[in-house]
Design a protein around this motif. Structure first.
Motif, mmCIF file in Angstrom:
data_model
loop_
_atom_site.group_PDB
_atom_site.id
_atom_site.type_symbol
_atom_site.label_atom_id
_atom_site.label_comp_id
_atom_site.label_asym_id
_atom_site.label_seq_id
_atom_site.Cartn_x
_atom_site.Cartn_y
_atom_site.Cartn_z
ATOM 1 N N GLU A 115 -5.426 2.749 -0.191
ATOM 2 C CA GLU A 115 -4.496 3.106 0.879
ATOM 3 C C GLU A 115 -4.364 2.022 1.949
ATOM 4 O O GLU A 115 -3.357 1.962 2.652
ATOM 5 N N ASN A 116 -5.387 1.161 2.086
ATOM 6 C CA ASN A 116 -5.352 0.193 3.186
ATOM 7 C C ASN A 116 -6.266 -0.993 2.865
ATOM 8 O O ASN A 116 -6.982 -1.003 1.844
ATOM 9 N N TYR B 146 0.849 -1.191 0.000
ATOM 10 C CA TYR B 146 0.000 0.000 0.000
ATOM 11 C C TYR B 146 0.890 1.249 0.000
ATOM 12 O O TYR B 146 1.973 1.231 0.602
ATOM 13 N N PRO B 147 0.449 2.347 -0.661
ATOM 14 C CA PRO B 147 -0.746 2.435 -1.495
ATOM 15 C C PRO B 147 -0.462 1.899 -2.903
ATOM 16 O O PRO B 147 0.667 1.978 -3.387
#
Length: 282
Positions: free
Chosen positions: A125-126, A106-107
């Motif tokens: 992002e997650n 990530y990202p």
């Protein structure tokens, strides 16, 4: 009453702005004028898919319906970002396993394997965002390393099969849809003042409403979209004066990699135009 008149005037202004700004037109309206030319070539070649031999190893020659995996297979592995392919109907635990085995961190970006116009392109992002994307995704998609080079360009190239040297017919710089903070204005205020974003308020609200009250620090760039196309508000600048023999040599080497690519567009991120010219293609 004054508020009503102001809103009415703004609506009328926006309507006429859309008419005179071709990049805001509907996709079908924009390409309608080439329909007679299309029909003429169909009749002339006696084939509706007359263009498919231009790139024989890609579905429909790359005009429509080709997967990104097909495209990446035409290129040297060193110029393609780390990419994994994910079926939309597999359990999410298997997606996480594929990520772990691949080493993708990530990202990263996700997008449909077969897609266009930046539709369903997202930056993840997650794990929570990835799960949400996977659960809602109706088709196979790819997860790909996020490339943060500052320069993004499109290079239009063609080469006749019987010739060694091709032609770079177009060279365009892409500026992603973005706003720059002043340390005082909220994201919503910056969007409403932006010359292109203010005509995409419904899309901006859908993407960024939860950030609207955030004050963007002075000179900080906030990207409203990471998709570099007109459909997502990107700005294009013509770099035709930068076309030269070193640039052409790079794309001649790329097109000769599998000896089956003769016509198309390369979308590339690079540290600079000079770095792109100096690229070593084995």
């Amino acid at each position: 009453m004054l508020i009503f008149v102001h809103n009415l005037l703004m609506s009328v202004r926006n309507f006429f702005k859309r008419i005179v700004s071709w990049e805001l037109w509907n996709f079908n309206v924009l390409y309608a004028p080439i329909s007679p030319v299309w029909l003429w070539y169909c009749l002339r070649s006696r084939s509706f898919w007359f263009f498919t031999p231009s790139n024989p190893t890609i579905t429909f020659g790359g005009f429509e319906g080709e997967g990104k995996k097909e495209m990446y297979d035409q290129l040297p592995v060193e110029v393609v970002p780390l990419t994994i392919y994910i079926r939309n109907n597999i359990p999410f635990e298997r997606v996480l396993m594929k990520l772990q085995l691949s080493g993708l961190k990530y990202p990263f970006v996700v997008k449909p394997d077969v897609g266009m116009k930046g539709i369903l392109f997202r930056v993840i992002e997650n794990e929570q965002q990835l799960r949400k994307y996977h659960d809602r995704m109706p088709v196979e998609y790819i997860a790909q390393e996020k490339v943060d080079y500052p320069v993004e360009v499109s290079v239009f190239y063609y080469r006749y099969p019987w010739q060694e040297k091709g032609v770079v017919s177009g060279f365009i710089h892409k500026e992603l849809l973005q706003v720059k903070g002043d340390g005082q204005s909220t994201l919503k205020e910056l969007i409403e003042r932006h010359p292109r974003a203010r005509y995409r308020l419904e899309e901006m609200e859908h993407r960024h409403k939860h950030r609207y009250d955030r004050v963007i620090p002075d000179q900080e760039v906030f990207y409203l979209s990471y998709a570099g196309n007109h459909n997502r508000g990107a700005r294009f600048t013509n770099l035709h004066t930068e076309i030269d023999d070193p640039l052409l040599q790079v794309f001649d080497r790329l097109s000769h990699f599998n000896e089956s690519f003769f016509y198309g567009r390369y979308d590339i991120k690079a540290a600079s135009i000079e770095d792109l010219r100096a690229a070593v293609i084995l």
